[in-house]
Design an enzyme around this catalytic site. Structure first.
Site, PDB file in Angstrom:
ATOM      1  N   GLU A  23      -1.340   1.899   5.702  1.00 61.36           N
ATOM      2  CA  GLU A  23      -0.471   1.797   4.512  1.00 61.36           C
ATOM      3  C   GLU A  23       0.939   2.316   4.799  1.00 61.36           C
ATOM      4  O   GLU A  23       1.903   1.839   4.222  1.00 61.36           O
ATOM      5  CB  GLU A  23      -1.130   2.534   3.344  1.00 61.36           C
ATOM      6  N   GLU A  42     -11.448   1.950   4.595  1.00 61.06           N
ATOM      7  CA  GLU A  42     -11.881   2.781   3.468  1.00 61.06           C
ATOM      8  C   GLU A  42     -13.183   2.315   2.831  1.00 61.06           C
ATOM      9  O   GLU A  42     -14.039   3.138   2.468  1.00 61.06           O
ATOM     10  CB  GLU A  42     -10.792   2.827   2.375  1.00 61.06           C
TER      11      GLU A  42
END
Lengths: 279, 279, 279
Positions: free
Chosen positions: C119, C140
């Site tokens: 990210e 994740e």
């Protein structure tokens, strides 16, 4: 679009009533000035008055220059101020009407295509580029300016934010293969096959019903065209940028080095932008 | 989904309670008619009633035809008019519920996948295609129609406006490699590796927590699904297009030439669309 | 950013006043914890106070780990709760300010880059990755969580919904070539050429006028950044997901197997996520 060579930046070849080719032929470099936009405006009028037309292919008479770039010597007439049929300034009006036209537009690209010329091909419905002979880019930031004719609005949707920022902030040329890999053009086609590939596609589309073509393009447009607001923001900001002293200094340096005069410099100038102001 | 072969367009294989495979098996060509949509609606009901299910892989029993295309002989029942659980017409309801399901959908593609079938795989979460054996496209415009089940809304986001217009207006087949290069499918995988690749990915996802999968997919959906308004516009316009005489003439020509009857024509018909009405 | 090694997660190298390099150097694995975010917040303050700065390149001192991933042992300080200069929580504030900065950010990627680190590079303006040495992903979901720092919002615009769902739901590593093909990074560059490629691009951009750069980036941002609302939804949902018992169980399993302790496991853990809870 008229008969006299000296005032003919665009030659129209009506292959059939369904399929036209438009050949940019404006020596020496197909520089985009008021005359080019007059030709495009006249062409759009003809396209809108031709109910059987399905597809227009845009190409160049000069294999080294498709359309080179925005005229930086000031020969831009009123294309930034006067409005066209859509109520938008002529430069934008030309591109917006092309994107919304029920007629399909195909850019067949050979040679140099930079700045406003890149924005022209981005306003076409499809782009096919010579694998060996394409130099495509948005070098405005390297000239102290920024794209103002839709490049910053259309590229992110085509290639994603990261590659759009590389194209716009790196201000350099992209060859056919890289442009294809990035999604900047539909495909890079080997130069020897480019004419037949595009001609076959254009004739195929020309054989389809105009109503089906128009409905399909309209639906795609609903989810893929930038808003007029966003386009106008960029256009207005570009008009301001033209007055920045930094931009004027860089434009002068380019003109002094040979831009719009020397063939070799005209082909390679984006490479030099990183050292433009060095002595 | 029932036991009798004659009424079983979809076979369900419950690999585990987490991971199902659905096999299209509707001879001779897996043509998409009311029966296929009944099967899909029943499947969606089962998926929604299976709280431990994570992932469904969609494949075909026939390596030549994944799902071929919308039935053009009229066997479409009420899928254009009756509404499904979402309140949308059944054709749209099927695709929209698949996209919004907390269960992950993977299209494992071999063979011909055209029109509404392309729209089915576009409604799946991921698409993996045989590198050697894929013929994927939206040929509707070449039949006098336009895509009506989400193709014009989903393709621009996946492949950009230029390639979406080439796919939709060119109305031709795309092979596995080109579909991957354009982003039309996630990957083209060598045919010999396709089953194991997709199975490994599906089992991996099936091992994850359903709550995490559902939350992640929901977030991606928020920024990537077309609006119901846009989808309905296309759907309604498609319903009108089916009544156009030009479309009816082209559909008749295709049926006369062998569509939905002859194996070889069924495999290759999009190639012929550019000369369909020539004698 | 200070001089003492033990508290220096980021080293700043001012190549010129126009062009900075920031080197992540936080042994053993460049794990992203509160200290890394303190360093990034301090850096953003310096960037905002440097009116001649044009471009910052982010790289790692450790070729095996760019930034590895979010600290899963709890050393995240107040980055989820306290707000930064934008009024958003520090984790988001860091990424949002980077995207909106008039300064250009380039991620030069070698080694492992997962989860919040992915990210981070997605919040940079451009990403160039080592062709031979990149392991990039959003694992994740395989840890019982989901991306919360912009991954689910930024990826669909870059790579399309299908590939975004594969990246997020498959929760596995992507090598340089696949990341380029998907559009996850701008380019995968042969490792031996990566430094010179990025340095040449950075110096080129650094030679351009800051006003032109800022205006162009602002225009691209207008049509390519996710909204703060969407980013906050994901962030809030991620905060909740951290409390899920399933997630805590998977995090414990990873830490017991060697995460954040053993070099080999730290390099390869996403591969194991599909069998994490098997005995």
């Amino acid at each position: 679009m008229t008969k006299t060579k000296s005032t003919v930046p665009l030659r129209l070849i009506e292959e059939t009533s369904d399929y036209w080719r438009v050949v940019f032929d404006y020596p020496p470099f197909n520089i985009v000035d008021a005359t080019i936009f007059e030709g495009l405006q006249e062409l759009l009028g003809r396209m809108e008055a031709s109910p059987s037309l399905r597809v227009v292919v845009f190409e160049s008479a000069n294999p080294d220059f498709y359309l080179s770039h925005f005229d930086l010597t000031g020969k831009i007439g009123n294309i930034m101020s006067a409005v066209g049929a859509s109520g938008l300034p002529i430069l934008m009006d030309t591109f917006v009407r092309l994107t919304k036209s029920p007629v399909v537009s195909i850019a067949k690209i050979r040679g140099c295509v930079r700045g406003v010329s890149s924005e022209f091909v981005l306003a076409c419905d499809m782009r096919f580029a010579s694998r060996e002979n394409t130099r495509l880019g948005q070098p405005e930031v390297g000239v102290g300016l920024h794209p103002g004719g839709g490049g910053t609005e259309r590229l992110p949707h085509l290639v994603g934010r990261g590659r759009a920022l590389e194209i716009v902030l790196g201000a350099n040329d992209f060859d056919g293969d890289t442009a294809e890999r990035y999604g900047y053009v539909n495909r890079a086609v080997p130069d020897a096959e480019l004419d037949s590939f595009v001609d076959a596609l254009a004739r195929r589309i020309a054989s389809f019903d105009r109503r089906a073509i128009a409905a399909a393009k309209h639906l795609v447009n609903q989810v893929s065209l930038p808003s007029a607001d966003r386009l106008l923001d960029a256009f207005t900001s570009f008009g301001t940028a033209l007055t920045w002293p930094e931009a004027q200094q860089r434009i002068q340096a380019l003109l002094e080095r040979g831009l719009q005069r020397e063939d070799d410099f005209e082909k390679r100038w984006p490479e030099m932008l990183g050292t433009l102001l060095e002595t």
